[in-house]
Motif scaffolding. Structure first.
Motif, PDB file in Angstrom:
ATOM      1  N   SER A  14      57.846  52.884  40.006  1.00  0.00           N
ATOM      2  CA  SER A  14      57.768  52.288  41.328  1.00  0.00           C
ATOM      3  C   SER A  14      56.384  51.868  41.732  1.00  0.00           C
ATOM      4  N   VAL A  15      55.724  51.340  40.875  1.00  0.00           N
ATOM      5  CA  VAL A  15      54.100  50.785  41.053  1.00  0.00           C
ATOM      6  C   VAL A  15      53.973  49.245  40.683  1.00  0.00           C
ATOM      7  N   TRP A  16      53.094  48.473  41.060  1.00  0.00           N
ATOM      8  CA  TRP A  16      52.729  47.348  40.538  1.00  0.00           C
ATOM      9  C   TRP A  16      51.472  47.553  39.602  1.00  0.00           C
ATOM     10  N   ILE A  17      51.350  46.796  38.624  1.00  0.00           N
ATOM     11  CA  ILE A  17      50.320  47.071  37.736  1.00  0.00           C
ATOM     12  C   ILE A  17      49.632  45.733  37.551  1.00  0.00           C
ATOM     13  N   ALA A  18      48.262  45.821  37.630  1.00  0.00           N
ATOM     14  CA  ALA A  18      47.477  44.425  37.460  1.00  0.00           C
ATOM     15  C   ALA A  18      46.678  44.285  36.340  1.00  0.00           C
ATOM     16  N   THR A  19      46.951  43.413  35.217  1.00  0.00           N
ATOM     17  CA  THR A  19      46.219  43.380  34.048  1.00  0.00           C
ATOM     18  C   THR A  19      45.769  42.103  34.005  1.00  0.00           C
ATOM     19  N   SER A  20      44.756  41.657  32.859  1.00  0.00           N
ATOM     20  CA  SER A  20      44.364  40.282  32.562  1.00  0.00           C
ATOM     21  C   SER A  20      43.972  40.262  31.235  1.00  0.00           C
ATOM     22  N   ASP A  21      44.337  39.300  30.495  1.00  0.00           N
ATOM     23  CA  ASP A  21      43.575  39.001  29.177  1.00  0.00           C
ATOM     24  C   ASP A  21      42.610  38.505  29.111  1.00  0.00           C
ATOM     25  N   ASP A  22      41.981  37.817  30.390  1.00  0.00           N
ATOM     26  CA  ASP A  22      40.500  37.364  30.632  1.00  0.00           C
ATOM     27  C   ASP A  22      39.754  38.407  30.785  1.00  0.00           C
ATOM     28  N   ILE A  23      40.004  39.414  31.524  1.00  0.00           N
ATOM     29  CA  ILE A  23      38.981  40.496  32.065  1.00  0.00           C
ATOM     30  C   ILE A  23      39.334  41.856  31.164  1.00  0.00           C
ATOM     31  N   SER A  59      36.611  32.001  40.048  1.00  0.00           N
ATOM     32  CA  SER A  59      37.774  32.094  40.581  1.00  0.00           C
ATOM     33  C   SER A  59      38.999  32.827  40.075  1.00  0.00           C
ATOM     34  N   LEU A  60      40.048  33.359  40.947  1.00  0.00           N
ATOM     35  CA  LEU A  60      40.920  34.023  40.553  1.00  0.00           C
ATOM     36  C   LEU A  60      42.326  33.399  40.737  1.00  0.00           C
ATOM     37  N   VAL A  61      43.112  33.550  39.665  1.00  0.00           N
ATOM     38  CA  VAL A  61      44.507  33.189  39.919  1.00  0.00           C
ATOM     39  C   VAL A  61      45.527  34.270  39.799  1.00  0.00           C
ATOM     40  N   PHE A  62      46.241  34.717  40.648  1.00  0.00           N
ATOM     41  CA  PHE A  62      47.080  35.905  40.613  1.00  0.00           C
ATOM     42  C   PHE A  62      48.528  35.271  40.482  1.00  0.00           C
ATOM     43  N   ARG A  63      49.038  36.023  39.532  1.00  0.00           N
ATOM     44  CA  ARG A  63      50.319  35.800  39.207  1.00  0.00           C
ATOM     45  C   ARG A  63      51.198  37.005  39.240  1.00  0.00           C
ATOM     46  N   SER A  64      52.464  37.023  39.766  1.00  0.00           N
ATOM     47  CA  SER A  64      53.178  38.126  39.983  1.00  0.00           C
ATOM     48  C   SER A  64      54.637  38.101  39.255  1.00  0.00           C
ATOM     49  N   GLU A  65      55.254  39.292  38.661  1.00  0.00           N
ATOM     50  CA  GLU A  65      56.405  39.298  38.303  1.00  0.00           C
ATOM     51  C   GLU A  65      57.018  40.577  38.581  1.00  0.00           C
ATOM     52  N   ARG A  66      58.457  40.440  39.092  1.00  0.00           N
ATOM     53  CA  ARG A  66      59.549  41.417  39.365  1.00  0.00           C
ATOM     54  C   ARG A  66      60.637  41.119  38.874  1.00  0.00           C
ATOM     55  N   HIS A  67      61.408  41.941  38.028  1.00  0.00           N
ATOM     56  CA  HIS A  67      62.604  41.864  37.263  1.00  0.00           C
ATOM     57  C   HIS A  67      63.469  42.910  37.756  1.00  0.00           C
ATOM     58  N   GLU A  68      64.504  42.807  38.242  1.00  0.00           N
ATOM     59  CA  GLU A  68      65.564  43.632  38.789  1.00  0.00           C
ATOM     60  C   GLU A  68      66.707  43.458  38.228  1.00  0.00           C
ATOM     61  N   ARG A  69      67.334  44.513  37.645  1.00  0.00           N
ATOM     62  CA  ARG A  69      68.574  44.633  36.993  1.00  0.00           C
ATOM     63  C   ARG A  69      69.679  44.747  38.201  1.00  0.00           C
ATOM     64  N   MET A  70      70.828  43.861  38.305  1.00  0.00           N
ATOM     65  CA  MET A  70      71.570  44.045  39.295  1.00  0.00           C
ATOM     66  C   MET A  70      73.105  44.107  38.678  1.00  0.00           C
ATOM     67  N   VAL A  71      73.778  44.723  39.274  1.00  0.00           N
ATOM     68  CA  VAL A  71      75.216  45.114  38.844  1.00  0.00           C
ATOM     69  C   VAL A  71      76.217  44.732  40.047  1.00  0.00           C
ATOM     70  N   PHE A  72      77.472  43.801  39.770  1.00  0.00           N
ATOM     71  CA  PHE A  72      78.315  43.592  40.775  1.00  0.00           C
ATOM     72  C   PHE A  72      79.699  43.899  40.624  1.00  0.00           C
TER      73      PHE A  72
END
Length: 72
Positions: A14-23, A59-72
């Protein structure tokens, strides 16, 4: 110079993680997206200062990803 920072949601921790291949060394986490954004804004200049011989504009470019598994 432009650096890309990726924010990925870790569903298990339950956390966001920041990483960069450039830094090298950038790995931060926070339960709040906004708090993580602020932390990266302060940490990146310090990391770049450790990894480069002289300061330069960037300059910085921020990209975010959030994947959720859902069942219906």
């Amino acid at each position: 110079m432009e650096y890309v920072v990726t924010f990925i949601w870790d569903n298990e921790a339950s956390v966001w993680i920041a990483t960069s291949d450039d830094i090298p060394g950038l790995v931060l986490e926070s339960g709040s997206f906004d708090a993580l954004l602020e932390r990266t804004r302060f940490a990146i200049p310090e990391l770049l200062g450790l990894n480069t011989s002289r300061p330069q504009p960037f300059s910085l470019v921020f990209r975010s990803e959030r994947h959720e598994r859902m069942v219906f």
